[in-house]
Design a protein around this motif. Structure first.
Motif, short mmCIF file in Angstrom:
data_model
loop_
_atom_site.label_atom_id
_atom_site.label_comp_id
_atom_site.label_asym_id
_atom_site.label_seq_id
_atom_site.Cartn_x
_atom_site.Cartn_y
_atom_site.Cartn_z
N ARG A 114 37.35 23.65 50.49
CA ARG A 114 36.50 22.84 51.36
C ARG A 114 37.04 22.84 52.80
N ARG A 115 38.38 22.84 52.94
CA ARG A 115 38.95 22.69 54.28
C ARG A 115 40.05 23.67 54.62
N GLN A 116 40.82 24.11 53.64
CA GLN A 116 41.99 24.92 53.99
C GLN A 116 42.25 25.99 52.94
N VAL A 117 42.64 27.18 53.43
CA VAL A 117 43.04 28.28 52.56
C VAL A 117 44.41 28.76 53.01
N THR A 118 45.31 28.91 52.05
CA THR A 118 46.60 29.53 52.31
C THR A 118 46.71 30.77 51.43
N LEU A 119 46.89 31.91 52.06
CA LEU A 119 47.06 33.17 51.32
C LEU A 119 48.54 33.49 51.22
N ILE A 120 49.01 33.80 50.02
CA ILE A 120 50.40 34.18 49.81
C ILE A 120 50.43 35.66 49.46
N GLY A 121 51.09 36.44 50.30
CA GLY A 121 51.20 37.86 50.03
C GLY A 121 51.01 38.70 51.27
N ASP A 122 51.02 39.99 51.10
CA ASP A 122 50.89 40.95 52.19
C ASP A 122 49.44 40.99 52.67
N GLY A 123 49.23 40.86 53.97
CA GLY A 123 47.88 40.89 54.52
C GLY A 123 47.16 42.20 54.28
N ALA A 124 47.89 43.28 54.00
CA ALA A 124 47.24 44.57 53.76
C ALA A 124 46.34 44.53 52.53
N VAL A 125 46.62 43.59 51.60
CA VAL A 125 45.81 43.51 50.39
C VAL A 125 44.38 43.08 50.73
N VAL A 126 44.20 42.39 51.84
CA VAL A 126 42.86 41.92 52.20
C VAL A 126 41.93 43.11 52.42
N GLU A 127 42.38 44.08 53.23
CA GLU A 127 41.53 45.26 53.47
C GLU A 127 41.33 46.05 52.18
N ALA A 128 42.38 46.19 51.39
CA ALA A 128 42.26 46.94 50.14
C ALA A 128 41.27 46.27 49.19
N ALA A 129 41.35 44.94 49.11
CA ALA A 129 40.45 44.22 48.21
C ALA A 129 39.00 44.32 48.66
N ILE A 130 38.76 44.19 49.94
CA ILE A 130 37.38 44.22 50.44
C ILE A 130 36.76 45.59 50.24
N ALA A 131 37.59 46.62 50.23
CA ALA A 131 37.08 47.98 50.04
C ALA A 131 36.78 48.29 48.57
N ARG A 132 37.24 47.42 47.68
CA ARG A 132 37.08 47.69 46.24
C ARG A 132 36.18 46.62 45.63
N THR A 133 35.10 47.02 45.00
CA THR A 133 34.21 46.05 44.36
C THR A 133 34.37 46.11 42.84
N SER A 134 34.16 44.97 42.23
CA SER A 134 34.22 44.91 40.77
C SER A 134 32.80 44.94 40.22
N ALA A 135 32.64 45.51 39.06
CA ALA A 135 31.30 45.61 38.48
C ALA A 135 31.39 45.42 36.98
N ARG A 136 30.49 44.62 36.46
CA ARG A 136 30.35 44.47 35.03
C ARG A 136 29.47 45.60 34.51
N THR A 137 29.81 46.13 33.36
CA THR A 137 28.96 47.15 32.76
C THR A 137 27.74 46.48 32.15
N SER A 138 26.59 46.83 32.68
CA SER A 138 25.34 46.22 32.26
C SER A 138 24.20 47.12 32.71
N GLY A 139 23.12 47.12 31.97
CA GLY A 139 21.94 47.87 32.38
C GLY A 139 20.85 46.96 32.89
N LEU A 140 21.16 45.66 33.07
CA LEU A 140 20.11 44.70 33.40
C LEU A 140 19.46 44.99 34.74
N ARG A 141 20.27 45.26 35.77
CA ARG A 141 19.68 45.50 37.09
C ARG A 141 18.74 46.70 37.06
N GLN A 142 19.15 47.76 36.35
CA GLN A 142 18.30 48.94 36.25
C GLN A 142 17.01 48.63 35.51
N ARG A 143 17.10 47.84 34.46
CA ARG A 143 15.89 47.47 33.72
C ARG A 143 14.95 46.62 34.59
#
Length: 591
Positions: free
Chosen positions: A560-589
């Motif tokens: 709601r008001r504050q975020v503290t990130l613990i760790g190397d800031g380089a992970v932010v760019e790496a994480a944003i470049a990688r998306t997670s996906a559930r295996t599902s055919g629902l969107r295609q259907r």
């Protein structure tokens, strides 16, 4: 795998390496072996695919994608125990997914009448989950094509509830058919928009409309009630007789859990409301829909009355549900007629647009890693809005003081039997981790915080006062569901666990709770649907398979008001470049 199980099912012994590595359970192997024996199947690759298909829904996947399963399993193993990843990598994974799939398709496990597996859209389904997916797709598509009317005084509703143009247009879109999908990040005014939608529907029906509000967890339902109550005051104080009446009607609506709405049968198997015994409501609104699994959404759709509207509300940018499926994301991302029913709110009111945390969250959502990193590296200026803070620290020791302060408040309130203060204080700060184990994991942080409690001279073992507990198993009889959080307090009758969500905390004896876990720290996955004043996010490494855009976005937007990130800031760019996906055919259907 135990020796006697291997003797009972010789085929199961072919999967022993996978069981020993922790990829499969003994149950996975036994089910696969039993089905293979009945089908006369002895191909080890087919047997492995069958076992992995049994495992898939437990890991959140509706189906098995042979081309992606290795990386998915590695990510899941890392989440549970980073030390187990190397053992998983060393297993003999089939190296040709196409040939592997072809062997499965030729098997009687697929080809025989009533076979346990279905191959469709290039994916391998357990038959039950294929049925769920096809059913949800058919029913969602049907709802999306059905126009509806009945909204009234929309411009007046927008004025009274102080909607912006985006919210007003979202209401118009969501009430134009029997399906409405309202998405947006935290603080974009989704609940205010829902209140406007309800007011417009009531105004257009002369008050003769039956409405149900529901959410996946009791906590989410309680927060929905609180948010809607804030809008009700604008209606009842409008000076317009009709809107005052409408406000009073909305105030009488009490959100419940989806399970309670559908009516869980005795024993917790199945629901009382289904196609033959539909809900009597004209409008069903599901909040926090990103947390709704595919089977549960199928149950909701089966329980809708023949003319009922369904409104799904949530944040499609979050991680998907803990259970199988990613229904909201699939529906919101579908094209065609369904897209005409989807409205996205973009202007955040929780975080001022000029605040670092607001810009940071938006950069994550937009997939702009370099911009997010720039924001993270900005020095905090004098113009930073009060209470809206984003920090990055390199070591856990730099946040122990804040953690100690919150824990002390909870423990002291719990020791004195002050359930209301203890429950309320649970949401002041929470440590969120990507992993369950390891030095960056939940178990490590829970132990560390309990050590801090002991250092304060307080009991930190057993059912000690101040111990926060999360429900891990649904208990409809006690109105407790997976994800609900309570806190142990001292009473004259012994320790009790206090749960919020009602006017007064409910006190339940610990012996009556079947499945719980300590949550001084919790996984980011488990934090979905929750909000905290301050979140401390323990980041994985930049090369971690868990470092994804959805994970980072979900963690940051729990604050709601504050975020503290613990760790190397380089992970932010790496994480944003990688998306997670559930295996599902629902969107295609759906598309």
């Amino acid at each position: 795998m135990t020796a006697h199980l291997a003797r009972r099912r010789p085929l199961a012994s072919l999967l022993q390496r996978w069981v020993s590595a922790g990829v499969l359970t003994e149950s996975d192997a036994m089910v696969a072996a039993s089905c293979a024996e009945l089908a006369g199947e002895s191909d080890e690759r087919v047997l492995l695919a069958m076992a992995l298909a049994v495992r898939a829904p437990r890991s959140g996947h509706v189906a098995l994608d042979l081309a992606a399963v290795r990386d998915q399993v590695l990510a899941e193993m890392e989440h549970l125990d980073p030390a187990a990843v190397s053992a998983t990598q060393s297993l003999d994974w089939p190296d040709d997914p196409d040939a592997w799939l072809a062997s499965v398709m030729e098997s009687q496990l697929v080809a025989a009448s009533g076979a346990p597996l279905v191959v469709d859209l290039g994916l391998i389904y357990l038959r039950r989950f294929h049925r769920h997916e096809v059913s949800v797709a058919d029913r969602i598509r049907a709802l999306a094509t059905m126009a509806a009317s009945g909204a009234g005084r929309l411009d007046d509703v927008a004025r009274v509830l102080e909607l912006d143009d985006g919210q007003r247009d979202a209401v118009a879109r969501c009430v134009s058919g029997r399906l409405g999908v309202l998405t947006g990040g935290p603080g974009t005014g989704k609940t205010r928009t829902v209140a406007a939608l309800l007011a417009a529907l009531i105004a257009g029906s002369d008050g003769d409309v039956r409405i149900a509000l529901a959410a996946p967890t009791g906590k989410a339902a309680a927060r929905m009630a609180e948010s809607i109550d804030a809008s009700v005051s604008l209606l009842t104080g409008s000076g317009d007789d009709e809107f005052e009446r409408i406000g009073e009607m909305i105030a009488e609506l009490r959100p419940s859990t989806i399970h309670r709405l559908l009516g869980v049968r005795g024993g917790g198997v199945g629901f009382r409301h289904d196609t033959d015994r539909p809900l009597a409501h004209d409008v069903v609104v599901i909040d926090e829909a990103s947390m709704v699994s595919l089977p549960l959404m199928d149950a909701v759709l089966h329980a809708l009355g023949p003319q009922a509207r369904l409104i799904l509300v949530g944040d499609a940018g979050q991680l998907a549900s803990v259970d199988a499926g990613s229904v909201l994301g699939d529906v919101a991302g579908a094209g065609g007629a369904i897209q005409e029913r989807v409205a996205e709110l973009q202007e955040s009111r929780r975080f001022p647009s000029e605040s670092r945390i607001g810009r940071f969250a938006e950069a994550i959502r937009a997939g702009n890693g370099s911009h997010a990193r720039q924001i993270l590296d900005e020095p905090v200026g004098d113009g930073e809005p009060e209470g809206v803070v984003l920090r990055r620290v390199d070591t856990p020791s730099r946040v122990t003081g804040e953690i100690d302060a919150q824990v002390a408040v909870i423990v002291e309130a719990a020791r004195h039997g002050d359930a209301a203060t203890a429950v309320h204080s649970l949401d002041a700060l929470r440590v969120l981790c990507a992993h369950r184990s390891g030095r960056a994991g939940v178990s490590f942080w829970n132990r560390a915080i309990e050590s801090r409690i002991a250092a304060l001279g307080r009991v930190s073992s057993g059912m000690y006062p101040g111990r926060p507990l999360m429900i891990t198993r649904n208990d409809p009889a006690r109105r407790l569901f997976n994800g609900d959080v309570g806190v142990v307090i001292r009473t004259d009758d012994g320790p009790r666990v206090a749960f919020g969500g009602e006017a007064e905390p409910r006190l339940i004896a610990p012996s009556h709770l079947e499945g719980t876990e300590t949550v001084h720290a919790m996984t980011i996955h488990k934090s979905q649907g929750s909000e905290f004043d301050h979140v401390v996010v323990v980041l994985p490494s930049a090369d971690s398979r868990l470092a994804t855009r959805e994970l980072l976005y979900t963690a940051v937007t729990r604050a709601r008001r504050q975020v503290t990130l613990i760790g190397d800031g380089a992970v932010v760019e790496a994480a944003i470049a990688r998306t997670s996906a559930r295996t599902s055919g629902l969107r295609q259907r759906l598309s």
